[in-house]
Each structure stands twice: as C-alpha cells, then as structure tokens.
Design a protein around this motif. Structure first.
Motif, PDB file in Angstrom:
ATOM      1  N   ILE A   1       0.824  -1.197   0.000  1.00 42.70           N
ATOM      2  CA  ILE A   1       0.000   0.000   0.000  1.00 42.70           C
ATOM      3  C   ILE A   1       0.865   1.257   0.000  1.00 42.70           C
ATOM      4  O   ILE A   1       1.955   1.266   0.580  1.00 42.70           O
ATOM      5  N   THR A   2       0.412   2.298  -0.671  1.00 45.16           N
ATOM      6  CA  THR A   2       1.165   3.549  -0.722  1.00 45.16           C
ATOM      7  C   THR A   2       0.702   4.486   0.392  1.00 45.16           C
ATOM      8  O   THR A   2      -0.381   4.309   0.973  1.00 45.16           O
ATOM      9  N   ALA A   3       1.517   5.500   0.667  1.00 43.56           N
ATOM     10  CA  ALA A   3       1.158   6.494   1.681  1.00 43.56           C
ATOM     11  C   ALA A   3      -0.136   7.208   1.291  1.00 43.56           C
ATOM     12  O   ALA A   3      -0.982   7.496   2.146  1.00 43.56           O
ATOM     13  N   ARG A   4      -0.304   7.481   0.019  1.00 41.98           N
ATOM     14  CA  ARG A   4      -1.524   8.149  -0.447  1.00 41.98           C
ATOM     15  C   ARG A   4      -2.748   7.273  -0.189  1.00 41.98           C
ATOM     16  O   ARG A   4      -3.778   7.744   0.294  1.00 41.98           O
ATOM     17  N   GLU A   5      -2.627   5.970  -0.500  1.00 44.94           N
ATOM     18  CA  GLU A   5      -3.745   5.053  -0.263  1.00 44.94           C
ATOM     19  C   GLU A   5      -4.040   4.922   1.229  1.00 44.94           C
ATOM     20  O   GLU A   5      -5.203   4.877   1.636  1.00 44.94           O
ATOM     21  N   LEU A   6      -2.987   4.875   2.043  1.00 43.03           N
ATOM     22  CA  LEU A   6      -3.172   4.821   3.496  1.00 43.03           C
ATOM     23  C   LEU A   6      -3.888   6.068   3.994  1.00 43.03           C
ATOM     24  O   LEU A   6      -4.808   5.979   4.815  1.00 43.03           O
ATOM     25  N   ALA A   7      -3.461   7.219   3.520  1.00 40.49           N
ATOM     26  CA  ALA A   7      -4.071   8.480   3.943  1.00 40.49           C
ATOM     27  C   ALA A   7      -5.562   8.496   3.612  1.00 40.49           C
ATOM     28  O   ALA A   7      -6.392   8.883   4.446  1.00 40.49           O
ATOM     29  N   GLN A   8      -5.910   8.057   2.414  1.00 41.21           N
ATOM     30  CA  GLN A   8      -7.312   8.023   2.018  1.00 41.21           C
ATOM     31  C   GLN A   8      -8.103   7.023   2.850  1.00 41.21           C
ATOM     32  O   GLN A   8      -9.224   7.297   3.271  1.00 41.21           O
ATOM     33  N   ALA A   9      -7.522   5.867   3.112  1.00 44.08           N
ATOM     34  CA  ALA A   9      -8.220   4.821   3.864  1.00 44.08           C
ATOM     35  C   ALA A   9      -8.463   5.228   5.313  1.00 44.08           C
ATOM     36  O   ALA A   9      -9.530   4.968   5.867  1.00 44.08           O
ATOM     37  N   VAL A  10      -7.465   5.859   5.932  1.00 46.73           N
ATOM     38  CA  VAL A  10      -7.564   6.218   7.350  1.00 46.73           C
ATOM     39  C   VAL A  10      -8.275   7.563   7.529  1.00 46.73           C
ATOM     40  O   VAL A  10      -8.904   7.807   8.556  1.00 46.73           O
ATOM     41  N   GLY A  11      -8.165   8.436   6.528  1.00 49.59           N
ATOM     42  CA  GLY A  11      -8.794   9.742   6.637  1.00 49.59           C
ATOM     43  C   GLY A  11      -7.884  10.787   7.262  1.00 49.59           C
ATOM     44  O   GLY A  11      -8.342  11.672   7.981  1.00 49.59           O
ATOM     45  N   ILE A  12      -6.570  10.657   7.005  1.00 49.76           N
ATOM     46  CA  ILE A  12      -5.580  11.602   7.507  1.00 49.76           C
ATOM     47  C   ILE A  12      -4.685  12.027   6.349  1.00 49.76           C
ATOM     48  O   ILE A  12      -4.809  11.500   5.249  1.00 49.76           O
TER      49      ILE A  12
END
Length: 116
Positions: free
Chosen positions: A23-34
């Motif tokens: 997973i990429t940082a961008r995908e993580l940010a979108q998934a977590v909402g941060i």
C-alpha cells in the motif's frame, strides 16, 4: 467519519499495512482519513519501534509487520500486536520454518527406527 473511534490512527495504519503490504502512503491516507504527512510520521514511528520493516521493491515499498511485539499500553503488554491484527481480519503468513515443516510428507517428521 465518526466523532471518535476505538482504534488510534497508528492501529489503523498498521492494520492496513498488514493487510496490504504494498500500500502507498496516499492510499493509506485516504483509507484512514488523515494526511500523507501524518501517515509518513506514523509509519516512521512504527518502523522505529520495530512494528514495521520496509524494503524498496522497484519504485515502491513493501512492508512487513512484526506480529510478535507487544501492544504499547502497559495494561496490554501481555498481548501481541499480531493478535490485534488477526481480530481486525489479518491472516498471519507462515514463516519459512513453518512452511518447510508443513511441506514434509506425513510420517517423516523425526522418525527414529530402532537398529537391529
């Protein structure tokens, strides 16, 4: 997004990393909402304390979670982070030693035959 959650952003990021190692940082940010910046700080925290290791694969990263470390709160030091991740849907992968042992044919595990 709800006003509060049972899981911290660190737990959410770790959970997504465990379930999606590429997973990429961008995908993580979108998934977590941060923000991506917050994700990078959290990943750095997790890496510094040994919960996550990352290695470069091509242009991306591949993460590996250490499921044997304990949870960080003193009330839960006797619980492994892998146990929490499994509750959240993570399937722990077998280690190389476990895979080798399970791939042997039945009946060949340390069989000792008496000498005549």
């Amino acid at each position: 997004m709800p006003q509060w959650s049972f899981l911290t952003n660190h737990a959410l990021v770790l959970s997504f990393i465990a379930q999606h190692p590429s997973i990429t940082a961008r995908e993580l940010a979108q998934a977590v909402g941060i923000t991506e910046r917050a994700v990078r700080r959290i990943v750095q925290d997790l890496e510094t304390d040994g919960y996550v290791a990352k290695r470069r694969v091509g242009r991306g990263l591949r993460y590996r979670v250490n499921p044997d470390l304990s949870l960080r709160h003193e009330a839960h030091w006797d619980k492994a982070v892998g146990d929490l991740l499994e509750l959240l849907g993570w399937k722990k992968r077998a280690t190389r030693v476990q895979r080798k042992a399970s791939s042997r044919p039945v009946g060949t595990h340390n069989v000792v035959t008496p000498q005549q």
